[in-house]
Design a protein around this motif. Structure first.
Motif, mmCIF file in Angstrom:
data_model
loop_
_atom_site.group_PDB
_atom_site.id
_atom_site.type_symbol
_atom_site.label_atom_id
_atom_site.label_comp_id
_atom_site.label_asym_id
_atom_site.label_seq_id
_atom_site.Cartn_x
_atom_site.Cartn_y
_atom_site.Cartn_z
ATOM 1 N N GLY A 295 -5.457 11.114 0.182
ATOM 2 C CA GLY A 295 -5.284 10.780 1.594
ATOM 3 C C GLY A 295 -3.890 10.305 1.934
ATOM 4 N N ILE A 296 -2.962 10.441 0.975
ATOM 5 C CA ILE A 296 -1.586 10.010 1.225
ATOM 6 C C ILE A 296 -0.829 11.162 1.878
ATOM 7 C CG2 ILE A 296 0.576 9.284 0.132
ATOM 8 C CD1 ILE A 296 -1.317 8.147 -2.156
ATOM 9 N N SER A 297 -0.351 10.932 3.081
ATOM 10 C CA SER A 297 0.321 11.998 3.808
ATOM 11 C C SER A 297 1.662 12.322 3.159
ATOM 12 C CB SER A 297 0.527 11.577 5.257
ATOM 13 O OG SER A 297 1.547 12.360 5.838
ATOM 14 N N ASP B 73 -4.266 15.413 3.267
ATOM 15 C CA ASP B 73 -4.588 13.998 3.456
ATOM 16 C C ASP B 73 -5.565 13.801 4.612
ATOM 17 O OD1 ASP B 73 -1.882 14.737 4.719
ATOM 18 O OD2 ASP B 73 -2.465 12.994 5.890
ATOM 19 N N ARG C 61 4.908 5.761 -5.111
ATOM 20 C CA ARG C 61 4.970 5.968 -6.563
ATOM 21 C C ARG C 61 4.030 7.091 -6.972
ATOM 22 N NH1 ARG C 61 3.121 0.621 -8.621
ATOM 23 N NH2 ARG C 61 3.422 1.417 -10.718
ATOM 24 N N ALA C 62 2.839 7.104 -6.382
ATOM 25 C CA ALA C 62 1.886 8.172 -6.699
ATOM 26 C C ALA C 62 2.450 9.522 -6.261
ATOM 27 C CB ALA C 62 0.553 7.895 -6.018
ATOM 28 N N ARG D 276 0.830 -1.192 0.000
ATOM 29 C CA ARG D 276 0.000 0.000 0.000
ATOM 30 C C ARG D 276 0.874 1.254 0.000
ATOM 31 N NH1 ARG D 276 -1.969 2.111 4.760
ATOM 32 N NH2 ARG D 276 -3.815 3.414 4.578
ATOM 33 N N TRP D 277 1.886 1.268 0.874
ATOM 34 C CA TRP D 277 2.724 2.469 0.931
ATOM 35 C C TRP D 277 3.659 2.567 -0.276
ATOM 36 C CZ3 TRP D 277 2.510 7.042 2.787
ATOM 37 C CH2 TRP D 277 1.702 7.282 3.913
ATOM 38 N N ALA E 117 -1.539 13.076 -4.944
ATOM 39 C CA ALA E 117 -1.439 11.972 -3.987
ATOM 40 C C ALA E 117 -2.031 12.385 -2.648
ATOM 41 C CB ALA E 117 0.015 11.539 -3.829
ATOM 42 N N TRP F 263 2.809 1.775 -3.295
ATOM 43 C CA TRP F 263 1.916 2.418 -4.249
ATOM 44 C C TRP F 263 1.840 3.918 -3.999
ATOM 45 C CZ3 TRP F 263 -1.722 -2.071 -4.993
ATOM 46 C CH2 TRP F 263 -2.128 -2.158 -6.310
ATOM 47 N N ALA F 264 1.647 4.242 -2.733
ATOM 48 C CA ALA F 264 1.502 5.642 -2.349
ATOM 49 C C ALA F 264 2.757 6.434 -2.698
ATOM 50 C CB ALA F 264 1.227 5.731 -0.850
ATOM 51 N N ALA G 167 -8.972 14.715 3.176
ATOM 52 C CA ALA G 167 -9.448 13.590 2.361
ATOM 53 C C ALA G 167 -9.983 12.483 3.273
ATOM 54 C CB ALA G 167 -8.306 13.059 1.487
ATOM 55 N N PHE H 24 -6.774 4.507 -1.013
ATOM 56 C CA PHE H 24 -5.609 4.363 -0.135
ATOM 57 C C PHE H 24 -5.979 4.286 1.348
ATOM 58 C CE2 PHE H 24 -2.329 6.433 2.488
ATOM 59 C CZ PHE H 24 -1.302 5.546 2.283
ATOM 60 N N LEU H 25 -6.935 5.108 1.765
ATOM 61 C CA LEU H 25 -7.242 5.188 3.195
ATOM 62 C C LEU H 25 -8.166 4.088 3.682
ATOM 63 C CD1 LEU H 25 -7.829 9.026 3.441
ATOM 64 C CD2 LEU H 25 -5.975 7.758 4.506
ATOM 65 N N LEU I 103 1.149 5.082 -13.474
ATOM 66 C CA LEU I 103 0.439 3.987 -12.818
ATOM 67 C C LEU I 103 -0.637 3.506 -13.795
ATOM 68 C CD1 LEU I 103 1.917 4.863 -10.242
ATOM 69 C CD2 LEU I 103 -0.240 4.794 -9.026
ATOM 70 N N PHE J 31 -2.235 9.672 -12.209
ATOM 71 C CA PHE J 31 -0.847 9.243 -12.074
ATOM 72 C C PHE J 31 -0.441 8.548 -13.361
ATOM 73 C CE2 PHE J 31 -2.635 9.163 -7.710
ATOM 74 C CZ PHE J 31 -1.959 10.274 -7.246
#
Lengths: 289, 235
Positions: free
Chosen positions: A182-184, B72, A169-170, A163-164, A178, A166-167, B75, B103-104, B92, B89
């Motif tokens: 919701g990706i910090s 984030d 790369r985004a 998951r991270w 990103a 992926w995050a 979101a 993601f969340l 991707l 992206f």
């Protein structure tokens, strides 16, 4: 002649291995933070000094000192991210200045702690693995190659399967978009720095017995790493690995068959040629720089 | 009210982009923000989702102040934002893009079902699920950006210029999709330069001019407003 060619291929593979480790970390950090980390060569240097302190001075096992190098440099990377680089997000010039400051500080600390002279590190192993008639590789170098393949493979799996990953790369492609998922940004930056610094630290630690270890050793590797990420395409991890291989082969072959200075020139010409033909690098898609 | 901007101001490099803007978004339907290029429409959305910091004022979402939170975190509270220019992206795949939108979320099974829902809504994305997003057409990228935001299961959806740069046929398709999403009960804030489309879709409209709200009202009324007709509807 065949033996010499094969031997040079082996040597180039070794050079490509540690160069790829350093360059991939540089790309990862640039992608996620938009910062060109000039202190990345010093992460490599710190890794080497972990081996000096733990293996050469304290006489503990070599592999333990490499593990210390990985963890310690990773922690240094995370601390630098939090204290210095995160406040410089969206400020490339500030990030540049901060990274040069960090470079000078780390070099000075290494000098204070260990002096400017080159460290002598007793080789952990004198074994030479015979690959073919007249073609051999010191075990120490073979370990670097295997470690690089294992670590880059693990990184690849992390980036594609978790998951991270992926995050990350985004985030490397578009940090704002990103963040909207919701990706910090803060966590992504910390992970990028932790991994990037760890890879450089491991490269430094593994190669410490094979190269000259001194406080300014980062210079030699950072110039090559910059050429590699420009050739590979800034922001492309795969590009960095392939460019590291291309650069190391070109450099090693020219060094062996012509000489070292010409090899440096060839490296720069390689970068120039790529910039003329494809300014975004061989695998770069983005023009952000 | 689901979302409230109270006297919100944003400044970029000392230049005011948004000046004491107050808006309310009810828990259902479509609110649109129309206005010329540079009027502050995008800035308003960026302020809501935390990409732009407020110089003054406050933003309240579902009863809590959200201005000052990181994007984030906003979101995570359920604000989905489809940014201007789609911002998919590129390196991707379509499916990876959609999964990034989730993601969340930890409800793995429901995420898989939602993924199939998005593919059902956008069959063209289903055909291209293994392709890199960079290979998609503009319209497909817009659909991907909307699908990605839906994967968040948003309580509020912000759409920034979904019609930008698209052929008229595709714009119609996007309009149909926006209406459909609104029909499933997701409140939408729609920013558009295409005022005709926006006023047709929306229930309520705000007009932004140089960073301030100069006019607001029911979309139907505004559609008949003389000033709006001349300034934004080309007649």
């Amino acid at each position: 002649m065949t033996e010499l060619l094969l031997q040079t291929v082996v040597n180039a593979t070794y050079a490509a291995s540690y160069l790829a480790l350093v360059a991939v970390g540089l790309v990862l950090i640039f992608g996620v933070m938009g910062i060109i980390n000039f202190a990345h060569g010093e992460f490599y240097m710190l890794g080497a000094y972990c081996v000096v302190a733990v293996y050469a001075d304290l006489a503990l096992p070599f592999l333990l000192s490499v593990a210390v190098g990985l963890v310690f440099v990773s922690l240094v990377g995370m601390a630098a991210e939090r204290a210095l680089f995160r406040p410089m997000r969206e400020n490339p010039l500030g990030g540049l200045v901060v990274s040069i400051g960090l470079l000078l500080i780390l070099q000075s600390l290494a000098t204070l702690g260990f002096g400017v002279r080159m460290e002598h590190i007793p080789p952990p192993s004198q074994t030479v693995v015979q690959l073919a008639e007249g073609v051999g590789i010191p075990l120490q170098r073979l370990v670097v190659i295997l470690a690089a393949v294992a670590l880059l493979g693990a990184l690849w799996l992390f980036l594609r399967r978790t998951r991270w990953g992926w995050a990350l790369r985004a985030s490397a492609q578009d940090p704002e978009a990103a963040a909207l998922q919701g990706i910090s940004m803060a966590v992504a930056s910390r992970i990028a720095f932790a991994i990037g610094a760890a890879l450089a630290g491991v490269a430094g630690a593994l190669t410490a017995p094979l190269v000259r270890t001194y406080p300014y050793m980062g210079h030699s590797v950072i110039v090559a790493a910059f050429i590699v990420i420009i050739v590979g395409g800034i922001g492309s991890l795969e590009g960095a690995v392939l460019a590291a291989i291309a650069y190391a082969f070109a450099h090693t072959f020219v060094t062996t068959f012509v000489d070292g200075v010409i090899a440096d020139i060839v490296g720069l010409l390689l970068m120039l040629a790529v910039l003329i033909v494809k300014p975004t690098g061989l695998f770069g898609s983005r023009d952000r720089a | 009210m689901l979302l409230e901007l109270r006297e919100a101001s944003v400044a970029y490099n000392m230049v005011r982009a948004l000046h004491r803007v107050s808006m309310t978004v009810p828990p259902g339907g479509i609110v649109t923000i129309i206005g010329a290029n540079g009027a502050g429409k995008t800035t308003a959305l960026r302020a809501i989702s935390g990409l732009a910091r407020l110089a003054e004022g406050e933003i309240v979402f579902a009863g809590d102040r959200i201005d000052g939170l990181a994007p984030d975190r906003i979101a995570a509270r359920g604000v989905g934002h489809v940014p201007e220019g789609r911002r998919v992206f590129a390196d991707l795949t379509v499916e990876e893009n959609l999964r990034t939108g989730a993601f969340l979320r930890r409800d793995v099974d429901q995420v898989r079902r939602d993924l199939e829902d998005v593919y059902g809504r956008f069959p063209r994305l289903a055909e291209r699920r293994r392709q890199y997003a960079r290979t998609l057409s503009g319209g497909e990228q817009q659909m991907l950006a909307i699908g990605r935001a839906l994967m968040l299961r948003p309580r509020l959806l912000l759409l920034d210029e979904p019609s930008m740069g698209l052929a008229p046929v595709v714009v119609e398709e996007i309009a149909r999709i926006v209406r459909e999403i609104s029909g499933t009960g997701v409140p939408i804030v729609l920013v558009e330069q295409n005022a005709e489309m926006a006023l047709e879709l929306a229930d309520y409209a705000y007009v932004l001019e140089t960073g301030s709200v100069t006019l607001q009202g029911n979309a139907e009324e505004l559609h008949g407003n003389e000033h709006i007709r001349r300034a934004y509807l080309g007649g």
